[in-house]
Design a protein around this motif. Structure first.
Motif, PDB file in Angstrom:
ATOM      1  N   ALA A  77       0.835  -1.202   0.000  1.00 58.27           N
ATOM      2  CA  ALA A  77       0.000   0.000   0.000  1.00 58.27           C
ATOM      3  C   ALA A  77       0.869   1.250   0.000  1.00 58.27           C
ATOM      4  O   ALA A  77       0.548   2.257  -0.655  1.00 58.27           O
ATOM      5  CB  ALA A  77      -0.937  -0.003   1.205  1.00 58.27           C
ATOM      6  N   GLY A  78       1.983   1.198   0.690  1.00 65.29           N
ATOM      7  CA  GLY A  78       2.918   2.321   0.685  1.00 65.29           C
ATOM      8  C   GLY A  78       3.558   2.528  -0.676  1.00 65.29           C
ATOM      9  O   GLY A  78       3.862   3.664  -1.072  1.00 65.29           O
ATOM     10  N   MET A  79       3.746   1.442  -1.405  1.00 68.59           N
ATOM     11  CA  MET A  79       4.333   1.562  -2.744  1.00 68.59           C
ATOM     12  C   MET A  79       3.433   2.345  -3.691  1.00 68.59           C
ATOM     13  O   MET A  79       3.899   2.855  -4.711  1.00 68.59           O
ATOM     14  CB  MET A  79       4.620   0.172  -3.316  1.00 68.59           C
ATOM     15  CG  MET A  79       5.876  -0.484  -2.762  1.00 68.59           C
ATOM     16  SD  MET A  79       7.375   0.514  -3.000  1.00 68.59           S
ATOM     17  CE  MET A  79       7.441   0.611  -4.789  1.00 68.59           C
ATOM     18  N   ALA A  80       2.139   2.450  -3.356  1.00 70.61           N
ATOM     19  CA  ALA A  80       1.253   3.260  -4.192  1.00 70.61           C
ATOM     20  C   ALA A  80       1.745   4.702  -4.248  1.00 70.61           C
ATOM     21  O   ALA A  80       1.745   5.325  -5.317  1.00 70.61           O
ATOM     22  CB  ALA A  80      -0.179   3.201  -3.653  1.00 70.61           C
ATOM     23  N   GLU A  81       2.178   5.243  -3.128  1.00 77.10           N
ATOM     24  CA  GLU A  81       2.683   6.621  -3.120  1.00 77.10           C
ATOM     25  C   GLU A  81       4.003   6.728  -3.889  1.00 77.10           C
ATOM     26  O   GLU A  81       4.293   7.758  -4.497  1.00 77.10           O
ATOM     27  CB  GLU A  81       2.844   7.126  -1.687  1.00 77.10           C
ATOM     28  CG  GLU A  81       1.534   7.309  -0.919  1.00 77.10           C
ATOM     29  CD  GLU A  81       0.698   8.499  -1.413  1.00 77.10           C
ATOM     30  OE1 GLU A  81       1.154   9.231  -2.324  1.00 77.10           O
ATOM     31  OE2 GLU A  81      -0.414   8.675  -0.894  1.00 77.10           O
ATOM     32  N   VAL A  82       4.812   5.659  -3.858  1.00 77.86           N
ATOM     33  CA  VAL A  82       6.047   5.660  -4.647  1.00 77.86           C
ATOM     34  C   VAL A  82       5.699   5.728  -6.137  1.00 77.86           C
ATOM     35  O   VAL A  82       6.278   6.509  -6.896  1.00 77.86           O
ATOM     36  CB  VAL A  82       6.888   4.398  -4.344  1.00 77.86           C
ATOM     37  CG1 VAL A  82       8.105   4.328  -5.271  1.00 77.86           C
ATOM     38  CG2 VAL A  82       7.347   4.410  -2.886  1.00 77.86           C
ATOM     39  N   MET A  83       4.737   4.899  -6.547  1.00 78.91           N
ATOM     40  CA  MET A  83       4.290   4.929  -7.950  1.00 78.91           C
ATOM     41  C   MET A  83       3.809   6.309  -8.346  1.00 78.91           C
ATOM     42  O   MET A  83       4.047   6.775  -9.470  1.00 78.91           O
ATOM     43  CB  MET A  83       3.115   3.974  -8.148  1.00 78.91           C
ATOM     44  CG  MET A  83       3.433   2.515  -8.111  1.00 78.91           C
ATOM     45  SD  MET A  83       1.856   1.630  -8.187  1.00 78.91           S
ATOM     46  CE  MET A  83       2.218   0.349  -7.029  1.00 78.91           C
ATOM     47  N   LYS A  84       3.108   6.965  -7.426  1.00 77.13           N
ATOM     48  CA  LYS A  84       2.568   8.291  -7.704  1.00 77.13           C
ATOM     49  C   LYS A  84       3.667   9.250  -8.146  1.00 77.13           C
ATOM     50  O   LYS A  84       3.514   9.967  -9.147  1.00 77.13           O
ATOM     51  CB  LYS A  84       1.873   8.847  -6.457  1.00 77.13           C
ATOM     52  CG  LYS A  84       1.319  10.254  -6.631  1.00 77.13           C
ATOM     53  CD  LYS A  84       0.746  10.796  -5.337  1.00 77.13           C
ATOM     54  CE  LYS A  84       1.830  11.299  -4.396  1.00 77.13           C
ATOM     55  NZ  LYS A  84       1.266  11.918  -3.188  1.00 77.13           N
ATOM     56  N   TYR A  85       4.781   9.252  -7.433  1.00 75.10           N
ATOM     57  CA  TYR A  85       5.869  10.158  -7.793  1.00 75.10           C
ATOM     58  C   TYR A  85       6.455   9.793  -9.150  1.00 75.10           C
ATOM     59  O   TYR A  85       6.845  10.673  -9.926  1.00 75.10           O
ATOM     60  CB  TYR A  85       6.940  10.152  -6.704  1.00 75.10           C
ATOM     61  CG  TYR A  85       6.485  10.836  -5.451  1.00 75.10           C
ATOM     62  CD1 TYR A  85       6.350  12.216  -5.398  1.00 75.10           C
ATOM     63  CD2 TYR A  85       6.145  10.108  -4.316  1.00 75.10           C
ATOM     64  CE1 TYR A  85       5.902  12.854  -4.256  1.00 75.10           C
ATOM     65  CE2 TYR A  85       5.693  10.735  -3.162  1.00 75.10           C
ATOM     66  CZ  TYR A  85       5.578  12.105  -3.136  1.00 75.10           C
ATOM     67  OH  TYR A  85       5.119  12.738  -2.008  1.00 75.10           O
ATOM     68  N   GLY A  86       6.499   8.493  -9.452  1.00 77.19           N
ATOM     69  CA  GLY A  86       6.956   8.089 -10.772  1.00 77.19           C
ATOM     70  C   GLY A  86       6.030   8.568 -11.868  1.00 77.19           C
ATOM     71  O   GLY A  86       6.471   9.038 -12.918  1.00 77.19           O
ATOM     72  N   MET A  87       4.724   8.489 -11.618  1.00 74.22           N
ATOM     73  CA  MET A  87       3.733   8.872 -12.627  1.00 74.22           C
ATOM     74  C   MET A  87       3.703  10.375 -12.863  1.00 74.22           C
ATOM     75  O   MET A  87       3.524  10.826 -13.990  1.00 74.22           O
ATOM     76  CB  MET A  87       2.347   8.382 -12.193  1.00 74.22           C
ATOM     77  CG  MET A  87       2.192   6.870 -12.212  1.00 74.22           C
ATOM     78  SD  MET A  87       0.702   6.308 -11.337  1.00 74.22           S
ATOM     79  CE  MET A  87      -0.585   6.952 -12.421  1.00 74.22           C
ATOM     80  N   LEU A  88       3.887  11.167 -11.806  1.00 73.93           N
ATOM     81  CA  LEU A  88       3.710  12.618 -11.978  1.00 73.93           C
ATOM     82  C   LEU A  88       5.009  13.368 -12.228  1.00 73.93           C
ATOM     83  O   LEU A  88       4.974  14.481 -12.763  1.00 73.93           O
ATOM     84  CB  LEU A  88       2.964  13.217 -10.786  1.00 73.93           C
ATOM     85  CG  LEU A  88       3.635  13.295  -9.412  1.00 73.93           C
ATOM     86  CD1 LEU A  88       4.438  14.575  -9.252  1.00 73.93           C
ATOM     87  CD2 LEU A  88       2.574  13.229  -8.313  1.00 73.93           C
ATOM     88  N   ALA A  89       6.164  12.766 -11.872  1.00 81.37           N
ATOM     89  CA  ALA A  89       7.386  13.572 -11.982  1.00 81.37           C
ATOM     90  C   ALA A  89       8.667  12.806 -12.261  1.00 81.37           C
ATOM     91  O   ALA A  89       9.713  13.425 -12.427  1.00 81.37           O
ATOM     92  CB  ALA A  89       7.581  14.365 -10.677  1.00 81.37           C
ATOM     93  N   ASP A  90       8.617  11.467 -12.328  1.00 78.87           N
ATOM     94  CA  ASP A  90       9.866  10.709 -12.396  1.00 78.87           C
ATOM     95  C   ASP A  90       9.654   9.452 -13.243  1.00 78.87           C
ATOM     96  O   ASP A  90       9.463   8.354 -12.711  1.00 78.87           O
ATOM     97  CB  ASP A  90      10.318  10.353 -10.979  1.00 78.87           C
ATOM     98  CG  ASP A  90      11.736   9.801 -10.913  1.00 78.87           C
ATOM     99  OD1 ASP A  90      12.264   9.381 -11.952  1.00 78.87           O
ATOM    100  OD2 ASP A  90      12.317   9.779  -9.800  1.00 78.87           O
ATOM    101  N   SER A  91       9.690   9.599 -14.559  1.00 83.22           N
ATOM    102  CA  SER A  91       9.431   8.463 -15.443  1.00 83.22           C
ATOM    103  C   SER A  91      10.475   7.363 -15.281  1.00 83.22           C
ATOM    104  O   SER A  91      10.169   6.175 -15.449  1.00 83.22           O
ATOM    105  CB  SER A  91       9.375   8.921 -16.904  1.00 83.22           C
ATOM    106  OG  SER A  91      10.588   9.537 -17.286  1.00 83.22           O
TER     107      SER A  91
END
Length: 369
Positions: A185-199
Motif C-alpha cells: 500500500a505504501g508503494m502506491a505513493e512511490v508509484m505516484k511520484y513516478g507517474m507525476l514527476a519521475d518516469s
C-alpha cells in the motif's frame, strides 16, 4: 537494531518561514535519542503519541530511543483520525504539562502523524513536533510537507492545518515488521511520484516491482521520493498556485478519497484506494487524449505487480461517490479539479471536468451501484 547501521542521508525541506531535515537510514534511534536529550536539557517537555500496534511491535525501538518519555497509545486504524482521538491527544498534552516550548513526537503511520501534527498545530496555537514514520506510505509521503488533519463524516482530511515538523527520522529498519499488505500500500505513493514527476522511477518499477523491505533499492527509492516531495513543497507549501504545484501530489486522490469515504474508512487501505484512483485518473487522462491506452495499460500493470487493486472490490453508489468528491479539498468554486497525466512522468491539473466523463471512469474501475 545497531547491527543494521548504515550511512544516513539528510534532505532539507525549506519553506518560506522555516526549514527542517529529513534523516533517512538504518539504526537512527541513537541520533533521535540524542536530539530528544538535547531538547530535555534545554527545558522542553517532550511527549509521544503512537498507536497500540506500533507500540507492541516496536517495543525495543521505544526503549532505546524514547526511554522514559510519557506515551499515549491511540487505537490502530484510520478511524482514529477523529475528533474523539484528537481531543484525547490534547488532554494528554495538558496532563503532561506541555507548554509553548514543548515537543510532540509522532511514532507511527500516516494516521498518527496527521493526528499528532494537527494536535501540535492546535495546542497553545502551535508547538513543535517530530515525525517518526513507521510505514512506507508515511515515509515517502504523509510525514513530509506539513499537512496535518483528521477525518469527519463529510470526508477525509477536511479538518486540519499546515504545520511543519522540526525533524523527520525515517529509519528503514522499522519497515521490517510491516505486513506485506501495508508495505505494498505504501508503494502506491512511490508509484505516484513516478507517474507525476519521475518516469525513470516508474520504468524501474515496471522492470522489477519493489514489494519487500529487504530490497536493496529501498533506501534510494525513499530518498528519491522524499526529495521530489520536498522540491514540490518548497515551491508551493500551502497548495496556492492556480495550476500544478502541490496539487499534483493528489494524483488519483480525488477518486481514492471518495472510495475510502463511501466504502467506509478501513475497508481499503489508503494506498489500495488510491491505486484504484491511479487507474481512474489514467483512464480520465486517456479520455481527454493526453495519453494512449497503452499508457493506461502500463499503469494497470504496475499497480497489479505491486499486489494492489486496479478495480473496486464491489460496486459503490454513484451519488455517494459524487457527493464525497464535491466535498474534496481540491474543489474550486464548486468545480471538481483533477490531476491528469500528460505522459508517464508528467502531470497537470484540470478543472471543470464534465461529470459524465467521471461517471464513465467510475464504471470502468468496477461498476457503480
Amino acid at each position: 537494531m545497531n547491527s543494521h547501521l548504515s550511512s544516513t542521508t539528510k534532505i532539507e525541506v525549506s519553506t518560506s518561514k522555516e526549514s527542517y531535515p529529513i534523516y533517512i537510514g538504518r539504526g537512527l534511534e541513537y541520533a533521535l535519542k540524542s536530539e530528544i536529550e538535547g531538547l530535555a536539557r534545554s527545558g522542553s517537555k517532550v511527549a509521544v503519541v503512537t498507536d497500540s500496534s506500533v507500540r507492541a511491535v516496536l517495543c525495543r525501538f521505544f526503549d532505546s530511543a524514547l526511554g522514559e518519555l510519557p506515551i499515549l497509545e491511540i487505537p490502530f486504524g484510520e478511524t482514529s483520525k477523529s475528533i474523539v482521538q484528537y481531543e484525547r491527544v490534547l488532554d494528554f498534552f495538558a496532563s503532561n504539562g506541555l507548554d509553548r516550548g514543548g515537543v510532540a513526537v509522532a511514532v507511527g503511520g500516516g494516521v498518527i502523524g496527521d493526528l499528532t501534527g494537527f494536535a501540535a498545530a492546535s495546542w497553545l496555537r502551535g508547538i513543535r513536533f517530530i515525525q517518526i514514520p513507521t510505514t512506507l506510505l508515511s515515509m515517502v509521503d504523509s510525514s513530509v510537507g506539513g499537512k496535518t488533519g483528521i477525518n469527519i463524516a463529510a470526508g477525509k482530511n477536511l479538518v486540519g492545518a499546515f504545520h511543519q515538523p522540526i525533524a523527520v527520522y525515517e529509519d528503514l529498519n522499522l519497515l521490517a515488521s510491516l505486513p506485506s499488505r501495508d508495505f505494498c500500500a505504501g508503494m502506491a505513493e512511490v508509484m505516484k511520484y513516478g507517474m507525476l514527476a519521475d518516469s525513470d522511477l516508474f520504468e524501474m518499477l515496471e522492470r522489477q516491482p519493489l514489494t519487500d523491505s529487504r530490497d536493496h533499492r529501498l533506501g534510494s527509492v525513499v530518498e528519491r521520493n522524499c526529495q521530489t516531495k520536498a522540491n514540490v513543497v518548497n515551491a508551493d507549501e500551502k497548495e496556492l498556485t492556480s495550476s500544478g504545484g502541490r496539487a499534483l501530489l493528489n494524483l488519483g486522490h480525488t477518486f481514492g478519497h471518495a472510495i475510502e469515504n463511501v466504502a467506509g474508512y478501513g475497508e481499503y487501505l489508503h494506498g489500495e484506494a488510491i491505486a484504484v484512483g491511479f487507474v481512474a485518473a489514467a483512464r480520465l487522462s486517456a479520455d481527454f487524449g493526453y495519453i494512449e491506452q497503452s499508457d493506461v495499460d502500463r499503469v494497470v500493470k504496475v499497480v497489479k505487480a505491486h499486489k494492489l487493486p486496479d478495480q473496486l472490490k464491489s460496486p459503490l453508489k454513484l451519488d455517494a461517490l459524487f457527493s464525497a468528491m464535491q466535498k474534496d479539498k481540491k474543489v474550486r468554486s464548486g468545480k471538481l479539479r483533477f490531476v491528469v497525466l500528460e505522459s508517464i512522468g508528467r502531470a497537470i491539473t484540470k478543472d471543470d471536468v464534465p461529470l459524465e466523463k467521471v461517471e464513465e471512469v467510475w464504471r470502468t474501475v468496477g461498476g457503480i451501484d
